[in-house]
Design a protein around this motif. Structure first.
Motif, mmCIF file in Angstrom:
data_model
loop_
_atom_site.group_PDB
_atom_site.id
_atom_site.type_symbol
_atom_site.label_atom_id
_atom_site.label_comp_id
_atom_site.label_asym_id
_atom_site.label_seq_id
_atom_site.Cartn_x
_atom_site.Cartn_y
_atom_site.Cartn_z
ATOM 1 N N LEU A 158 -80.488 -43.714 -3.115
ATOM 2 C CA LEU A 158 -79.933 -43.067 -1.923
ATOM 3 C C LEU A 158 -78.748 -43.844 -1.361
ATOM 4 O O LEU A 158 -77.835 -43.265 -0.768
ATOM 5 C CB LEU A 158 -81.012 -42.898 -0.855
ATOM 6 C CG LEU A 158 -82.109 -41.877 -1.184
ATOM 7 C CD1 LEU A 158 -83.247 -41.955 -0.184
ATOM 8 C CD2 LEU A 158 -81.537 -40.467 -1.240
ATOM 9 N N GLN A 159 -78.748 -45.157 -1.556
ATOM 10 C CA GLN A 159 -77.619 -45.984 -1.104
ATOM 11 C C GLN A 159 -76.383 -45.770 -1.972
ATOM 12 O O GLN A 159 -75.255 -45.892 -1.500
ATOM 13 C CB GLN A 159 -78.011 -47.465 -1.109
ATOM 14 C CG GLN A 159 -79.041 -47.810 -0.062
ATOM 15 C CD GLN A 159 -79.642 -49.203 -0.244
ATOM 16 O OE1 GLN A 159 -79.385 -49.882 -1.231
ATOM 17 N NE2 GLN A 159 -80.463 -49.611 0.707
ATOM 18 N N GLU A 160 -76.610 -45.426 -3.246
ATOM 19 C CA GLU A 160 -75.495 -45.243 -4.187
ATOM 20 C C GLU A 160 -75.005 -43.798 -4.245
ATOM 21 O O GLU A 160 -73.818 -43.559 -4.446
ATOM 22 C CB GLU A 160 -75.927 -45.681 -5.590
ATOM 23 C CG GLU A 160 -76.230 -47.163 -5.692
ATOM 24 C CD GLU A 160 -76.927 -47.546 -6.991
ATOM 25 O OE1 GLU A 160 -77.132 -46.657 -7.851
ATOM 26 O OE2 GLU A 160 -77.276 -48.724 -7.136
ATOM 27 N N SER B 196 -76.294 -38.180 -1.469
ATOM 28 C CA SER B 196 -77.337 -37.256 -1.017
ATOM 29 C C SER B 196 -77.486 -37.351 0.498
ATOM 30 O O SER B 196 -77.409 -38.444 1.061
ATOM 31 C CB SER B 196 -78.669 -37.599 -1.671
ATOM 32 O OG SER B 196 -78.538 -37.602 -3.067
ATOM 33 N N ASN B 197 -77.697 -36.211 1.159
ATOM 34 C CA ASN B 197 -77.883 -36.242 2.606
ATOM 35 C C ASN B 197 -79.231 -35.673 3.038
ATOM 36 O O ASN B 197 -79.526 -35.602 4.214
ATOM 37 C CB ASN B 197 -76.735 -35.529 3.336
ATOM 38 C CG ASN B 197 -76.557 -34.097 2.886
ATOM 39 O OD1 ASN B 197 -77.515 -33.449 2.468
ATOM 40 N ND2 ASN B 197 -75.334 -33.612 2.955
ATOM 41 N N GLU B 198 -80.052 -35.250 2.045
ATOM 42 C CA GLU B 198 -81.396 -34.773 2.368
ATOM 43 C C GLU B 198 -82.349 -35.102 1.230
ATOM 44 O O GLU B 198 -81.997 -34.990 0.060
ATOM 45 C CB GLU B 198 -81.414 -33.252 2.592
ATOM 46 C CG GLU B 198 -82.809 -32.713 2.893
ATOM 47 C CD GLU B 198 -82.878 -31.198 3.034
ATOM 48 O OE1 GLU B 198 -83.994 -30.699 3.290
ATOM 49 O OE2 GLU B 198 -81.849 -30.518 2.877
ATOM 50 N N GLY C 290 -83.444 -43.753 11.009
ATOM 51 C CA GLY C 290 -82.231 -44.418 11.459
ATOM 52 C C GLY C 290 -81.068 -44.299 10.483
ATOM 53 O O GLY C 290 -79.973 -44.779 10.757
ATOM 54 N N THR C 291 -81.283 -43.641 9.346
ATOM 55 C CA THR C 291 -80.191 -43.402 8.402
ATOM 56 C C THR C 291 -79.660 -41.988 8.620
ATOM 57 O O THR C 291 -80.222 -41.217 9.400
ATOM 58 C CB THR C 291 -80.663 -43.547 6.932
ATOM 59 O OG1 THR C 291 -81.565 -42.478 6.625
ATOM 60 C CG2 THR C 291 -81.329 -44.891 6.692
ATOM 61 N N ASP C 292 -78.610 -41.638 7.909
ATOM 62 C CA ASP C 292 -78.033 -40.294 8.017
ATOM 63 C C ASP C 292 -78.729 -39.293 7.096
ATOM 64 O O ASP C 292 -78.316 -38.134 7.019
ATOM 65 C CB ASP C 292 -76.536 -40.340 7.662
ATOM 66 C CG ASP C 292 -75.735 -41.129 8.693
ATOM 67 O OD1 ASP C 292 -76.168 -41.182 9.861
ATOM 68 O OD2 ASP C 292 -74.692 -41.688 8.330
#
Length: 199
Positions: free
Chosen positions: A132-134, A137-139, A163-165
């Motif tokens: 997810l950091q690389e 993706s937003n969901e 706390g993330t997007d």
């Protein structure tokens, strides 16, 4: 004392190691193999060995594959903004069979279960977070099973991403289509009420 010769006992023992196969079923399977044509028995054994030789896990999502990336991760036409998190490759196949989801997947290979000695480090949660950091993706859709272990895993992942997007959603649970309310248990009814939607 066993009533079978050693080679049959060994075959029965091996079949009885399979999930859902008791001693009687293992005996039936062993005698089925004994009565098979030599070529059919060879093909059966060879198919098991071939699976063990060729199958590995996708480097990206940990689905089963014969190459570095599975067919789904190799498909550039899929929606790269959504990842569906499942417990096993069988769950992935079940969702794919609906033809409703067009995003990517992440296979955890289990669920958090302290009673069985399975913590977050024993399944592919760390790999999900790194991915997810690389990725862009937003969901993520958490599609773990509606069990205590599946719920614990869903809550753990949800807390990690707080706390993330990244939007975290949970697969809806409730009354199956065609089911009767009177036969549903309290937990299923509670989940159905909790997951209700506007018509």
């Amino acid at each position: 004392m066993s009533k079978f010769i050693p080679s049959i006992n060994k075959l029965i023992d091996e079949f009885s190691k399979l999930p859902g196969i008791g001693k009687k079923s293992a005996q039936r399977l062993a005698f089925y193999v004994i009565n098979m044509e030599q070529s059919d028995a060879y093909n059966f054994a060879e198919s098991i060995l071939e699976v063990k030789r060729k199958i590995k896990y996708c480097e990206k999502c940990f689905n089963i594959t014969e190459s570095e990336l599975c067919d789904i991760c190799s498909d550039q036409k899929r929606d790269h903004t959504v990842i569906c998190v499942v417990e096993s490759p069988r769950d992935l196949i079940a969702i794919e069979n609906t033809k409703e989801f067009r995003g990517y997947y992440h296979v955890l290979h289990g669920a958090i279960s302290p009673m069985d000695g399975i913590g977050p480090n024993e399944i592919k949660i760390r790999e999900l977070i790194l991915r997810l950091q690389e990725d862009d993706s937003n969901e993520i859709i958490i599609a773990t099973n509606p069990t205590i272990e599946g719920e614990a895993t869903a809550m753990y992942i949800s807390k990690l991403l707080k706390g993330t997007d990244i939007k975290v959603t949970r697969l809806a649970h409730g009354i199956p289509v065609g089911g009767d309310l009177e036969y549903a248990d309290e937990i299923t009814l509670a989940k159905a009420i909790e997951g209700r939607r506007v018509l």
